[in-house]
Design an enzyme around this catalytic site. Structure first.
Site, PDB file in Angstrom:
ATOM      1  N   ASP A 137       9.490  -1.089  -5.733  1.00  0.00           N
ATOM      2  CA  ASP A 137      10.804  -0.828  -5.142  1.00  0.00           C
ATOM      3  C   ASP A 137      11.949  -1.236  -6.063  1.00  0.00           C
ATOM      4  O   ASP A 137      13.097  -0.858  -5.818  1.00  0.00           O
ATOM      5  CB  ASP A 137      10.943  -1.578  -3.823  1.00  0.00           C
ATOM      6  CG  ASP A 137      10.061  -0.997  -2.721  1.00  0.00           C
ATOM      7  OD1 ASP A 137       9.911   0.240  -2.689  1.00  0.00           O
ATOM      8  OD2 ASP A 137       9.539  -1.763  -1.912  1.00  0.00           O
ATOM      9  N   GLN A 292       1.969   6.725  -5.276  1.00  0.00           N
ATOM     10  CA  GLN A 292       3.068   6.368  -6.169  1.00  0.00           C
ATOM     11  C   GLN A 292       2.918   4.972  -6.755  1.00  0.00           C
ATOM     12  O   GLN A 292       3.515   4.663  -7.779  1.00  0.00           O
ATOM     13  CB  GLN A 292       4.414   6.499  -5.447  1.00  0.00           C
ATOM     14  CG  GLN A 292       4.593   5.581  -4.254  1.00  0.00           C
ATOM     15  CD  GLN A 292       5.664   6.090  -3.310  1.00  0.00           C
ATOM     16  OE1 GLN A 292       6.851   6.025  -3.613  1.00  0.00           O
ATOM     17  NE2 GLN A 292       5.256   6.615  -2.159  1.00  0.00           N
TER      18      GLN A 292
END
Length: 400
Positions: A137, A292
């Site tokens: 993130d 991902q």
């Protein structure tokens, strides 16, 4: 050097998290240290239950293979730590004469490391507590970027580019494709898809990030206009996009996890339903899900090398007597050449805090990332991994 070491992996895995673990081990084995190197099996769960793996005996070949193995090799566990848990952890560390504690994780993990270090200090137990950053993130405060982000960004941008090539196969096409990325509160991952923009394509790309309120009506107008113009639309949506009231747009359909947080995911399906009901335009959704964060074949070599180096740096900082800090990267750019310097920041400065996409890096009118954002991301997705294969598939290494 007296005492033993403990390495813990925490939070969501990444494609490169094992590089940081191997970096720590390699640096220790190259030093005068003669104690045991423990790994907590199952993350904080293994630590609380005294389930340890001795890592000193990993061969050079095993450590090398771990560098191209995605996922947390030691295991991980999401758990909301209590004061009693912290007290027990420090008691366990004392019983096992652990004097060097390395916690690999994100901002929540840095909060845990901070709590452990503070309690150990309060009860007079001398131990070096070093936080090792990890986050796809990219929301850790105090470091230019987080190991794991570059590889996830490269995977997403490549995937979007592949999808656009598929769409371009049809000379007349005006499809709407929604691609959902991770990103609870931040749009670093969704923004990375902007690297796949093709200037002369027959598609428009719209990117929506949690930092900027999502305007459904504006989105509907833009996709309808492109449809009428016989143009494709690629909508990139972070899982945590919010409305003008700050509410996750599909919050009423979500449950909560063990940490008391909304279980995100599914925003693309919600948006698909809204588009089809309002415009009648058939829409498809694609969720990159855990791919991902787990694709090593599309990993960034820069990310791999930095994750490894940051692990080595963690040991060097512990050797220097530092504690209560997180290893951090500071970007250097001399004559246009990218590099990083390794330094440390106090856990107090980063624990539990989030780093958001700067407002000036997003264009809310065009729903696009600016050149500043792209210039920031581009250097950290560079380089390719050559993953050894057996029988046509990657050969990974297990520890547990």
């Amino acid at each position: 050097m007296k005492g033993n070491c403990m390495i813990v992996q925490s939070g969501g895995p990444t494609a490169v998290i094992n590089n940081s673990m191997v970096g720590i081990i390699d640096a220790i084995l190259q030093s005068p240290f003669s104690g045991k190197i423990y790994g907590a099996a199952g993350g904080i769960h293994g630590l609380l239950n005294e389930s340890f793996i001795i890592l000193n005996h990993l061969s050079i070949q095993d450590r090398y293979r771990l560098r191209w193995t995605p996922g947390a090799a030691l295991g991980t566990w999401r758990h909301k730590l209590t004061a009693a848990d912290v007290e027990r952890i420090v008691a366990i560390l004392r019983e096992n004469d652990v004097r060097f504690f390395f916690y690999i994780g994100g901002n929540g993990s840095m909060n845990v490391a901070k709590a452990i270090g503070e309690y150990a200090d309060a009860v007079g137990y001398e131990i070096a507590v070093i936080g090792v950053p990890k986050s796809i993130d990219n929301d850790l405060v105090g470091t230019d970027h987080s190991p794991g982000y570059g590889s996830a960004a490269k995977f997403l941008a490549t995937s979007v580019l592949d999808i656009q090539m598929d769409m371009a196969s049809y000379p007349v096409s005006n499809r709407i494709t929604i691609i959902e990325t991770m990103g609870r509160h931040t749009g670093w991952l969704a923004g990375a898809c902007s690297l796949a923009e093709i200037a002369d394509s027959n598609s428009q790309m719209l990117i929506y990030i949690p930092e900027v309120p999502f305007q459904l009506q504006d989105c509907l107008e833009k996709v309808s206009r492109a449809y009428e113009e016989k143009r494709n639309t690629v909508l990139i949506v972070a899982e945590g996009i919010r409305n003008s009231q700050g509410k996750v747009i599909h919050e009423d359909h979500l449950e909560y996890d063990s940490l008391g947080r909304l279980k995100l995911g599914g925003v693309s399906s919600c948006l698909k339903e809204a588009i089809e009901e309002s415009t009648g335009i058939a829409t498809r959704t694609i969720s990159s899900s855990i791919w991902q964060r787990s694709s090593i074949t599309l990993a960034s070599k820069t990310d791999v090398d930095e994750a490894y180096s940051i692990g080595k740096e963690a040991w060097h900082q512990a050797e220097e007597g530092k504690t209560g800090v997180m290893v951090a990267m500071k970007r250097q750019s001399e004559e246009g050449k990218y590099s990083v310097l390794y330094q440390s920041v106090e856990l107090e400065e980063t624990a539990g805090k989030e780093r958001f996409v700067p407002a000036e890096w997003y264009d809310p009118i065009q729903n696009a990332m600016t050149k500043q954002f792209k210039d920031y991301v581009l250097p950290i997705i560079q380089g390719e991994m050559l993953v050894p294969m057996e029988g046509g598939l990657p050969r990974y290494q297990r520890v547990m």
